[in-house]
Enzyme design. Structure first.
Site, PDB file in Angstrom:
ATOM      1  N   HIS A 160       0.826  -1.208   0.000  1.00  0.00           N
ATOM      2  CA  HIS A 160       0.000   0.000   0.000  1.00  0.00           C
ATOM      3  C   HIS A 160       0.860   1.259   0.000  1.00  0.00           C
ATOM      4  O   HIS A 160       0.524   2.257  -0.646  1.00  0.00           O
ATOM      5  CB  HIS A 160      -0.912   0.005   1.229  1.00  0.00           C
ATOM      6  CG  HIS A 160      -2.023  -0.996   1.139  1.00  0.00           C
ATOM      7  ND1 HIS A 160      -2.680  -1.480   2.232  1.00  0.00           N
ATOM      8  CD2 HIS A 160      -2.580  -1.613   0.072  1.00  0.00           C
ATOM      9  CE1 HIS A 160      -3.603  -2.336   1.846  1.00  0.00           C
ATOM     10  NE2 HIS A 160      -3.561  -2.437   0.547  1.00  0.00           N
TER      11      HIS A 160
ATOM     12  N   CYS B 115      -0.615  -2.455 -17.027  1.00  0.00           N
ATOM     13  CA  CYS B 115      -1.402  -1.583 -16.161  1.00  0.00           C
ATOM     14  C   CYS B 115      -1.058  -1.776 -14.687  1.00  0.00           C
ATOM     15  O   CYS B 115      -1.662  -1.150 -13.820  1.00  0.00           O
ATOM     16  CB  CYS B 115      -2.897  -1.805 -16.372  1.00  0.00           C
ATOM     17  SG  CYS B 115      -3.478  -3.442 -15.904  1.00  0.00           S
TER      18      CYS B 115
END
Length: 556
Positions: free
Chosen positions: A190, A488
């Site tokens: 994260h 991506c």
């Protein structure tokens, strides 16, 4: 006070947020210490205190999610769902009945759930780290103490921490926080994802950073992963000047993505909703390369209806009237549990029913979503593409493409996130119109390394030659078949890696909006033949560190 006479130290981690910074360090405060256990004389009152703490934690996380955008919002919404999980409350009630006070009941229950999630690995293993942050917040609420947040030394600083929770980064001001450096974490953690979204230089997995005293002057290179601790003001000033020059150079760059000799590369953005594009400079951006649709499905007891989905998709399509929008169908399942799916528990969710596999037992979820995308596309001028996550075989790809075309969606592709798909890329492209490579999961499955394992962060580095070889195989298949192949995953946001990916034959790069200028500038500094040579150097390297070093030493 820092020891001004101590010699400078050079620390190394993994660079996940490109850029340079220099400034004094300030560390994230530790959560409140758990006091000694106390006798419980009123179990009902104790349980009520624990439940109120969980409710307060859930409410705080939801408020932070509402204030956030992009992946930060999605992550915080998922954390709020965890705080509201009935099994947590049941576990706390059991501990209180056994004689624990509220804070200790919370601690023991969270520890038990953490062990279970960590043992499962994969995406659920990643949620184990989220539990730590939720537990700290709930215990602080039960003790009546504020949860420590970001430091406020009164001047700009480099934030250092063991790791950063998503809730800690929502209020982070890039004008005050110069860079992020954490002891733990990997390229897909994260911290890495959010650092790129904020456009901050960042280094994760930096052993020894917590030994650096507050106030120590450091330099941070978010590309190489180098951190200089205890440097002098002259060196820090030189790094600041280089950083300012780099910002000016990036701000001056405009237009579409292309190499120095004019080879075109589509630069696209990853988003979760239309809100992620507010205030974003989209100059040179050809569209959305990854429209994550999970935000519509989070925190719900029932799936969103057809009309609600149509409205949400149409809003995004309207922002690119002349561009391309690539919609990823719901990437969820047993390893990303959504209550309304009602899927059974699995012994290894990372290898279980997730992504497109959900349609095996819940086909109506996919059918409704495809119908909603098609209806929204009918009223839009954007070129709408659709792709499925977690495709493993040509048969799965053929089935998905047929479903999409049945609803009038004429450009349908698949994501490459498992080695089987990469190895059969040519067969996939016999039925699919394009491939989009999700490097976060592909690296995890290729190197057999849990994405949240700080100890294995080097294996998860997108510079791993094995991962690059699989990307190259996909790109080569696309070149032979005249089909586009994009990236991506987080790898697409690394400016230094961009020429390598183009040299491998990748035609589209999709990233966080803040990453576009740096990637565009790096591509413009290389001719296509140079990109191909950089790709060869990376593929020939022994490991990720050697690949990065070889490429960085070969050019700008």
């Amino acid at each position: 006070m820092p020891d001004l006479d101590a010699p400078p130290r050079v620390l190394h981690g993994i660079g996940v947020g490109p850029g340079l910074a220099a400034g004094p360090v300030a560390r994230m405060a530790s959560p409140p210490a758990l006091p000694d256990p106390r006798p419980v004389t009123d179990p009902d009152g104790e349980l009520a205190d624990a439940v109120r703490a969980l409710e307060a934690t859930e409410a705080d996380l939801r408020a932070r999610a509402d204030a956030a955008t992009g992946e930060a919002r999605d992550i915080l919404s998922a954390q709020a769902m965890i705080a509201a999980d009935p099994t947590l409350r049941e576990g706390v009630a059991e501990r209180v009945r056994s004689g624990d006070d509220a804070p200790h009941a919370l601690r023991t229950t969270f520890d038990r759930h953490r062990e279970i999630l960590a043992a499962l690995g994969g995406y659920l293993g990643e949620r184990a780290a989220d539990l730590d942050d939720i537990a700290h917040r709930a215990i602080a609420a039960a003790l009546g103490r504020p949860m420590p947040g970001l430091p406020a030394p009164g001047h700009p600083f480099v934030l250092i921490a063991d790791d950063l929770a998503p809730a800690d980064t929502v209020g982070l001001d890039p004008e005050t926080v110069l860079a992020l450096v954490t002891e733990r974490g990997g390229p897909t953690s994260h911290t890495a994802i959010l650092a790129r979204a904020l456009g901050l230089p960042a280094v994760v997995g930096c052993a020894g950073i917590l030994d650096v005293p507050d106030g120590t002057l450091v330099t941070v290179d978010g590309t190489s992963g180098r951190v200089g601790a205890g440097v002098g003001e002259e060196e820090a000033a030189a790094v600041r000047a280089r950083a300012a020059d780099e910002r000016s150079r990036l701000a001056a760059g405009r237009g579409p993505g292309r190499t120095a000799d004019g080879h075109s590369v589509d630069l696209m953005v990853n988003i979760g909703s239309a809100a992620d594009l507010r205030g974003v400079d989209l100059d040179g951006v050809t569209g959305v390369g990854l429209f994550r649709t999970e935000f519509l499905f989070l925190d719900r007891k029932d799936a969103p209806g057809l009309d609600e989905q149509v409205a949400a998709y149409a809003e995004v399509f309207s922002l690119f009237p002349e561009g391309t929008v690539v919609v990823r169908t719901l990437d969820a399942g047993a390893d990303k549990p959504l209550p309304f799916l009602g899927l059974p528990e699995e012994p290894n969710p990372a290898l279980g029913v997730r992504g497109l596999r959900v349609a095996r037992d819940r086909p109506h979820i996919l059918e409704t979503q495809l119908e909603a995308i098609a209806r929204a596309a009918e009223r839009a001028t954007a070129d709408v593409w659709v792709m499925a996550p977690m495709v493993s075989t040509p048969v799965e790809a053929e089935d998905f493409v047929a479903r999409a075309r049945a609803y009038g969606l004429h450009t349908a592709g698949v994501m490459v996130e498992v080695p089987a798909a990469a190895l059969r890329a040519e067969r996939l492209l016999e039925v699919a119109d394009f491939l989009s490579i999700g490097t976060n999961d592909l690296s995890q499955y290729t190197l057999a390394a849990d994405r949240q394992s700080g100890a294995l962060a080097d294996l998860l580095d997108p510079w791993q030659p094995a991962l690059l070889q699989l990307i190259g195989a996909c790109a080569a298949a696309g070149g032979r078949g005249g089909r586009p192949v994009g990236v991506c995953g987080e790898a697409a946001a690394d400016p230094a890696l961009a020429p390598v990916l183009v040299g491998l034959g990748v035609t589209k790069l999709s990233m966080s909006p803040r990453s576009v200028p740096a990637v565009r500038a790096r591509l413009a500094a290389h001719e296509r033949a140079e990109c191909e040579e950089l790709a060869r150097l990376a593929l020939d390297a022994a490991d990720a560190a050697a690949a990065r070093a070889a490429v960085l030493s070969a050019g700008p």
